[in-house]
Scaffold this motif. Structure first.
Motif, PDB file in Angstrom:
ATOM      1  N   HIS B  29       0.830  -1.218   0.000  1.00 29.38           N
ATOM      2  CA  HIS B  29       0.000   0.000   0.000  1.00 29.38           C
ATOM      3  C   HIS B  29       0.861   1.264   0.000  1.00 29.38           C
ATOM      4  CE1 HIS B  29      -4.132  -1.398  -0.007  1.00 29.38           C
ATOM      5  NE2 HIS B  29      -3.733  -2.418   0.715  1.00 29.38           N
ATOM      6  N   ASP B  30       1.982   1.231   0.693  1.00 22.12           N
ATOM      7  CA  ASP B  30       2.873   2.398   0.678  1.00 22.12           C
ATOM      8  C   ASP B  30       3.366   2.677  -0.739  1.00 22.12           C
ATOM      9  OD1 ASP B  30       2.605   2.836   3.340  1.00 22.12           O
ATOM     10  OD2 ASP B  30       4.546   1.999   3.932  1.00 22.12           O
ATOM     11  N   TRP B  31       3.788   1.611  -1.417  1.00 26.37           N
ATOM     12  CA  TRP B  31       4.296   1.782  -2.780  1.00 26.37           C
ATOM     13  C   TRP B  31       3.178   2.253  -3.711  1.00 26.37           C
ATOM     14  CZ3 TRP B  31       3.609  -0.220  -7.722  1.00 26.37           C
ATOM     15  CH2 TRP B  31       4.620   0.086  -8.640  1.00 26.37           C
ATOM     16  N   ALA B  32       2.027   1.633  -3.592  1.00 25.37           N
ATOM     17  CA  ALA B  32       0.896   1.984  -4.459  1.00 25.37           C
ATOM     18  C   ALA B  32       0.498   3.446  -4.262  1.00 25.37           C
ATOM     19  CB  ALA B  32      -0.287   1.066  -4.163  1.00 25.37           C
ATOM     20  N   GLU B  33       0.559   3.905  -3.010  1.00 22.11           N
ATOM     21  CA  GLU B  33       0.214   5.301  -2.735  1.00 22.11           C
ATOM     22  C   GLU B  33       1.248   6.226  -3.356  1.00 22.11           C
ATOM     23  OE1 GLU B  33      -0.594   8.150   1.159  1.00 22.11           O
ATOM     24  OE2 GLU B  33      -0.658   5.967   1.381  1.00 22.11           O
ATOM     25  N   GLY B  34       2.515   5.856  -3.224  1.00 22.28           N
ATOM     26  CA  GLY B  34       3.580   6.660  -3.809  1.00 22.28           C
ATOM     27  C   GLY B  34       3.493   6.742  -5.322  1.00 22.28           C
ATOM     28  N   GLN B  35       2.977   5.690  -5.940  1.00 21.00           N
ATOM     29  CA  GLN B  35       2.826   5.659  -7.402  1.00 21.00           C
ATOM     30  C   GLN B  35       1.481   6.209  -7.856  1.00 21.00           C
ATOM     31  OE1 GLN B  35       5.494   4.409  -9.436  1.00 21.00           O
ATOM     32  NE2 GLN B  35       6.375   4.805  -7.426  1.00 21.00           N
ATOM     33  N   ARG B  36       0.663   6.603  -6.887  1.00 20.87           N
ATOM     34  CA  ARG B  36      -0.689   7.105  -7.170  1.00 20.87           C
ATOM     35  C   ARG B  36      -1.498   6.120  -7.999  1.00 20.87           C
ATOM     36  NH1 ARG B  36       1.639  12.956  -8.755  1.00 20.87           N
ATOM     37  NH2 ARG B  36       2.294  13.579  -6.682  1.00 20.87           N
ATOM     38  N   LEU B  37      -1.392   4.884  -7.629  1.00 24.10           N
ATOM     39  CA  LEU B  37      -2.184   3.867  -8.318  1.00 24.10           C
ATOM     40  C   LEU B  37      -3.653   4.034  -7.968  1.00 24.10           C
ATOM     41  CD1 LEU B  37      -0.163   0.530  -7.894  1.00 24.10           C
ATOM     42  CD2 LEU B  37      -0.149   2.131  -9.807  1.00 24.10           C
ATOM     43  N   PRO B  38      -4.540   3.720  -8.890  1.00 22.40           N
ATOM     44  CA  PRO B  38      -5.962   3.713  -8.542  1.00 22.40           C
ATOM     45  C   PRO B  38      -6.199   2.765  -7.366  1.00 22.40           C
ATOM     46  CG  PRO B  38      -5.651   3.453 -10.914  1.00 22.40           C
ATOM     47  CD  PRO B  38      -4.292   3.351 -10.292  1.00 22.40           C
ATOM     48  N   PRO B  39      -7.111   3.121  -6.471  1.00 21.82           N
ATOM     49  CA  PRO B  39      -7.350   2.271  -5.288  1.00 21.82           C
ATOM     50  C   PRO B  39      -7.635   0.826  -5.646  1.00 21.82           C
ATOM     51  CG  PRO B  39      -8.507   4.351  -5.070  1.00 21.82           C
ATOM     52  CD  PRO B  39      -7.931   4.347  -6.442  1.00 21.82           C
ATOM     53  N   ARG B  40      -8.347   0.603  -6.732  1.00 22.75           N
ATOM     54  CA  ARG B  40      -8.696  -0.771  -7.081  1.00 22.75           C
ATOM     55  C   ARG B  40      -7.450  -1.585  -7.477  1.00 22.75           C
ATOM     56  NH1 ARG B  40     -12.893  -4.411  -7.826  1.00 22.75           N
ATOM     57  NH2 ARG B  40     -11.681  -6.299  -8.009  1.00 22.75           N
ATOM     58  N   VAL B  41      -6.503  -0.941  -8.142  1.00 22.13           N
ATOM     59  CA  VAL B  41      -5.269  -1.653  -8.503  1.00 22.13           C
ATOM     60  C   VAL B  41      -4.492  -1.993  -7.231  1.00 22.13           C
ATOM     61  CG1 VAL B  41      -3.103  -1.526  -9.792  1.00 22.13           C
ATOM     62  CG2 VAL B  41      -5.186  -0.518 -10.756  1.00 22.13           C
ATOM     63  N   ALA B  42      -4.472  -1.048  -6.292  1.00 18.94           N
ATOM     64  CA  ALA B  42      -3.785  -1.303  -5.023  1.00 18.94           C
ATOM     65  C   ALA B  42      -4.424  -2.479  -4.278  1.00 18.94           C
ATOM     66  CB  ALA B  42      -3.812  -0.044  -4.157  1.00 18.94           C
ATOM     67  N   LEU B  43      -5.756  -2.544  -4.295  1.00 22.38           N
ATOM     68  CA  LEU B  43      -6.443  -3.655  -3.626  1.00 22.38           C
ATOM     69  C   LEU B  43      -6.123  -4.986  -4.300  1.00 22.38           C
ATOM     70  CD1 LEU B  43      -9.949  -2.085  -2.885  1.00 22.38           C
ATOM     71  CD2 LEU B  43      -8.298  -2.897  -1.191  1.00 22.38           C
ATOM     72  N   ASN B  44      -6.122  -4.987  -5.627  1.00 24.26           N
ATOM     73  CA  ASN B  44      -5.778  -6.226  -6.338  1.00 24.26           C
ATOM     74  C   ASN B  44      -4.353  -6.667  -6.028  1.00 24.26           C
ATOM     75  OD1 ASN B  44      -8.304  -6.138  -7.429  1.00 24.26           O
ATOM     76  ND2 ASN B  44      -7.657  -5.654  -9.510  1.00 24.26           N
ATOM     77  N   LEU B  45      -3.441  -5.696  -5.967  1.00 23.14           N
ATOM     78  CA  LEU B  45      -2.051  -5.997  -5.605  1.00 23.14           C
ATOM     79  C   LEU B  45      -1.980  -6.589  -4.201  1.00 23.14           C
ATOM     80  CD1 LEU B  45       0.222  -2.970  -6.613  1.00 23.14           C
ATOM     81  CD2 LEU B  45       0.745  -5.383  -6.980  1.00 23.14           C
ATOM     82  N   ASP B  46      -2.691  -5.979  -3.291  1.00 18.12           N
ATOM     83  CA  ASP B  46      -2.712  -6.435  -1.897  1.00 18.12           C
ATOM     84  C   ASP B  46      -3.246  -7.870  -1.821  1.00 18.12           C
ATOM     85  OD1 ASP B  46      -2.774  -6.598   0.864  1.00 18.12           O
ATOM     86  OD2 ASP B  46      -4.385  -5.134   1.125  1.00 18.12           O
TER      87      ASP B  46
END
Lengths: 118, 145
Positions: B29-46
């Protein structure tokens, strides 16, 4: 994870799960959910509105407990899944074997209607 | 570990205890936030990182494996999550899809981790080299900032 339960006025047991259902939270919650639903016949609604995350271990927890309730002649339904949780349930086909409702009220109404027709 | 195609990248090494899952999720989540990923992409990554790492942890202790190596980065327009482990050779792409359940009595209770990877990522690559499994999961996203 956290678990709260309450008996609603219509006799339905509402069980609210809170947190991430991964291998850490899922194990703990499986023990507590089983203690509530595995040993007595219920009309139970599991409120998933505060479950942010459902991993495969969480699917196991839901199936095991719904099966235990079914074997006792009761019903365990799911209510209010968040979009990602709903997609995981659909991917695994859980929504075809455990009833899933958009909110707790509609789940309670459906369970009561089903109990009345049995 | 093979190199990913773009910057920025991040890497994390965790032990094989389940307690490390929280660290993996926070890192993702830290990385996804830093990359400004869409929340849904961050959730899928998680979700997918949790499934991969949990599966490795489940088998690691019996196979003497201790560490899990993760890397996040970009491959063109895709986010790539690489996961390496020292467990026995295992290619998740070869695992067949489970049959759909027809009733609560015959529903399978386990084995949903790999179907989750297939459904919630946009591609899986696998190789085995130097005694390590290397699984790469791709997630469609916008270009890096």
């Amino acid at each position: 994870m956290d678990l709260r339960s309450e008996q609603l006025a219509d006799g339905v047991e509402k069980i609210s799960l809170v947190g991430r259902m991964d291998s850490i939270g899922g194990h703990d919650i499986n023990v507590r959910l089983s203690a509530l639903v595995a040993n007595r016949k219920l009309l139970a609604v599991v409120d998933l509105s505060e479950v942010s995350f459902l991993a495969s271990i969480g699917i196991r927890t839901l199936v095991v407990n719904a099966r235990a309730q079914s074997m006792r002649g009761g019903v365990m339904a799911l209510a209010s899944p968040q979009p990602l949780v709903a997609e995981v349930l659909k991917m695994a086909g859980i929504d075809t074997i455990i009833p899933v409702y958009p909110d707790v009220d509609s789940a309670c109404n459906a369970l009561m209607a089903g109990a009345g027709s049995r | 570990m093979t190199s990913l195609g773009g910057e920025p990248q991040a890497s994390l090494t965790v032990g094989s205890e389940l307690g490390e899952l929280a660290r993996v999720s926070a890192w993702v989540h830290d990385w996804a936030e830093g990359q400004r990923l869409p929340p849904r992409v961050a959730l899928n990554l998680d979700l997918c990182s949790t499934e991969v790492v949990t599966n490795i942890m489940t088998h690691a202790s019996s196979q003497g494996a201790q560490n899990i190596f993760l890397r996040l980065g970009w491959q063109g327009q895709d986010v790539a999550l690489e996961v390496e482990d020292e467990c026995g050779e295992f290619d998740p792409r070869q695992v067949p899809e489970p049959a759909p359940a027809t009733s609560i009595q015959d529903a399978r209770i386990g084995g949903w981790g790999i179907p989750i990877l297939r459904r919630f990522s946009d591609g899986l690559r696998y190789s085995h080299h130097d005694g390590r499994n290397c699984l790469t999961l791709l997630f469609r996203a916008s270009a890096p900032p």
